[in-house]
Structure formats: C-alpha cells, structure tokens
Design a protein around this motif. Structure first.
Motif, PDB file in Angstrom:
ATOM      1  N   PHE A 138       0.817  -1.211   0.000  1.00  5.52           N
ATOM      2  CA  PHE A 138       0.000   0.000   0.000  1.00  5.52           C
ATOM      3  C   PHE A 138       0.855   1.268   0.000  1.00  5.52           C
ATOM      4  N   ASN A 139       1.899   1.289   0.788  1.00  2.00           N
ATOM      5  CA  ASN A 139       2.731   2.493   0.880  1.00  2.00           C
ATOM      6  C   ASN A 139       3.452   2.802  -0.426  1.00  2.00           C
ATOM      7  N   THR A 140       3.939   1.751  -1.112  1.00  5.26           N
ATOM      8  CA  THR A 140       4.620   2.002  -2.381  1.00  5.26           C
ATOM      9  C   THR A 140       3.627   2.470  -3.451  1.00  5.26           C
ATOM     10  N   ILE A 141       2.409   1.937  -3.415  1.00  5.13           N
ATOM     11  CA  ILE A 141       1.376   2.418  -4.349  1.00  5.13           C
ATOM     12  C   ILE A 141       1.022   3.859  -4.020  1.00  5.13           C
ATOM     13  N   LYS A 142       0.887   4.155  -2.737  1.00  7.36           N
ATOM     14  CA  LYS A 142       0.568   5.526  -2.309  1.00  7.36           C
ATOM     15  C   LYS A 142       1.633   6.504  -2.784  1.00  7.36           C
ATOM     16  N   ASN A 143       2.901   6.105  -2.729  1.00 10.25           N
ATOM     17  CA  ASN A 143       3.990   6.991  -3.138  1.00 10.25           C
ATOM     18  C   ASN A 143       3.974   7.283  -4.631  1.00 10.25           C
ATOM     19  N   ILE A 144       3.415   6.382  -5.433  1.00  9.57           N
ATOM     20  CA  ILE A 144       3.322   6.616  -6.872  1.00  9.57           C
ATOM     21  C   ILE A 144       2.478   7.854  -7.158  1.00  9.57           C
ATOM     22  N   PHE A 145       1.423   8.032  -6.362  1.00 10.08           N
ATOM     23  CA  PHE A 145       0.466   9.113  -6.604  1.00 10.08           C
ATOM     24  C   PHE A 145       0.681  10.315  -5.688  1.00 10.08           C
ATOM     25  N   TRP A 146       1.847  10.413  -5.068  1.00  4.65           N
ATOM     26  CA  TRP A 146       2.047  11.369  -3.975  1.00  4.65           C
ATOM     27  C   TRP A 146       1.766  12.817  -4.381  1.00  4.65           C
ATOM     28  N   ASN A 147       2.032  13.184  -5.653  1.00  2.00           N
ATOM     29  CA  ASN A 147       1.839  14.587  -6.033  1.00  2.00           C
ATOM     30  C   ASN A 147       0.514  14.827  -6.766  1.00  2.00           C
TER      31      ASN A 147
END
Length: 250
Positions: A138-147
């Motif tokens: 989940f965290n790595t997926i979340k980081n993809i969309f961070w901006n």
C-alpha cells in the motif's frame, strides 16, 4: 470574479443527458460553452483525450475563429452548461465584451500551466511504475500518486469471464466487491459514487479513496492518460501475488 460572471446574463443555461453530445467534430458549431456540472469527455476519432469538469470553458478556439470544432464532446453523466453563440456575443456592449476577452485570455493562459502539469505528472507516474524495484504494497502504491492525491485506501480487482477477482485490498471492505459487480458492465472509464472513485480498464478495475492535493482538472486528466500505466501496475501486483503463492507452495 469568474469569467462567466462578466456576460452571464447573455448566456443560456441548458442541460445535457448522459451519453448525449454537446457537439460533434466537423459540424457547424461555433458556440462557446461553460460547464456548470461535470463531466464532459472529449474524444478525437473515438479516442478519449480529456475530461472537462465544472467551471471549464470548452473549445474557445472555434468561437473566436468561427471555425468547426475538431473533436466530439459527450456527457459521461448529466451535464449542466451555459452556452453563447457568436451572434449573441457580437450584440454585447463593447465594455463587457472587452472585460470578457481579457478574462478569457487569462483563463486560457492558466490552462496551459495545467496542461503542462498533466503532461509532467503522466510522465512521472509512468516512470515511477515502470522503474519500480520494490515489493508492491500500500505504501509504495501511495507513493506513486504522492503529487496527485493523498491515497487513503485502494481496492484492485480483475475481470475474468463473469467473475470479479480481488487482487489487492488495503483493508477489508465487503461492500466494495458489490460496487464493482454492479458497475462492471458499464462502459464508463470513471465512476464517482459515495466518496469513491472507480477506474476501469479492459481487464482491471480499482476503487480509490483519497484526499485531493492537486486540481481536479490535473488529477482526472492524469488518470485518463495513464490507464495503460495503471494496467501495468495491476499486472505487476498480480504477478507478485502469484510469486508469493509459488514461494509458499515450494
């Protein structure tokens, strides 16, 4: 003051039903449109190219140059909009006309910055997915969309024949499967319901819950132009699960 406020008394408010066309390519339509209620899908030769949401002007070039529009605009949901014809605009007094044209120039200039942001984010998102060398969670997926947005929850499913198969759930929520089942036959790429954003490709579907940190214009057009990248991400997650299962069996 919004651009529509300068000459709103000269505009006509109308409604468009889902799947109806606001205008079609190469038809004699030089009107200027202001979208009050989302969402309008712009298509060029049956290819989706952009989403137009509330408080957006649609195709001012044909209005200014008095030329045909080169694309189709179809309602993804019921749409409320304002419209003004060239003849109506020409009858406006010079002062209000001048104020409107100034606002229109500023509006178009701002859109250029938004489009640049869309292009940059599409490229960044694609590279983040393609170049990943990490275990997908989940965290790595979340980081993809961070901006683009602050991802709160994500639910990913694959369509196999008539079935909906869960691939990734950030938390257990049995109602999500029911939502996906209900809308799996719909042709919409994007569906908004109950505070959730459902995005579909041919094989996959995912439901997002988020907090927006970018403009809705940027966010939606980044997603529209990143479906292939999302499909690749979903396939990576599926392969990772298969590998984990194989490792367990061995």
């Amino acid at each position: 003051m919004q651009i529509k406020d300068y000459i709103s008394k000269y505009w006509t408010e109308k409604k468009l039903k889902k799947w109806e066309y606001l205008y079609k390519a190469n038809e004699k339509d030089t009107n200027l449109y202001f979208i009050l209620k989302w969402e309008l899908l712009l298509k060029f030769k049956w290819t989706n190219i952009a989403l137009v949401w509330a408080n957006e002007i649609s195709w001012e070039k044909s209005f200014i140059e008095w030329t045909e529009k080169p694309i189709d605009a179809v309602a993804e949901i019921d749409v409320d909009y304002l419209v003004i014809t060239v003849d109506e605009f020409n009858n406006i007094n010079s002062k209000e006309k001048e104020l409107f044209l100034k606002k229109l120039i500023l509006f178009i200039s701002n859109r250029v910055y938004l489009l640049n942001s869309v292009v940059q984010n599409v490229s960044s998102l694609s590279l983040n997915i393609i170049n990943n060398k990490w275990e997908i969670n989940f965290n790595t997926i979340k980081n993809i969309f961070w901006n683009i947005f602050d991802l709160k929850e994500i639910y990913i499913y694959k369509f196999i024949w008539e079935s909906v198969i869960p691939i990734f759930d950030s938390k257990f929520n049995p109602t999500i499967v029911e939502i996906v089942e209900k809308y799996k036959e719909k042709s919409n790429l994007f569906i908004f319901l109950w505070g959730k954003y459902l995005i579909k490709s041919w094989d996959y579907c995912f439901v997002l819950e988020w907090k927006v940190i970018s403009s809705e214009y940027v966010m939606n057009n980044v997603i529209l132009n990143s479906i292939a990248s999302f499909s690749y991400l979903w396939s990576l997650i599926e392969k990772q699960k298969e590998k984990c299962l194989q490792d367990f069996l061995e």
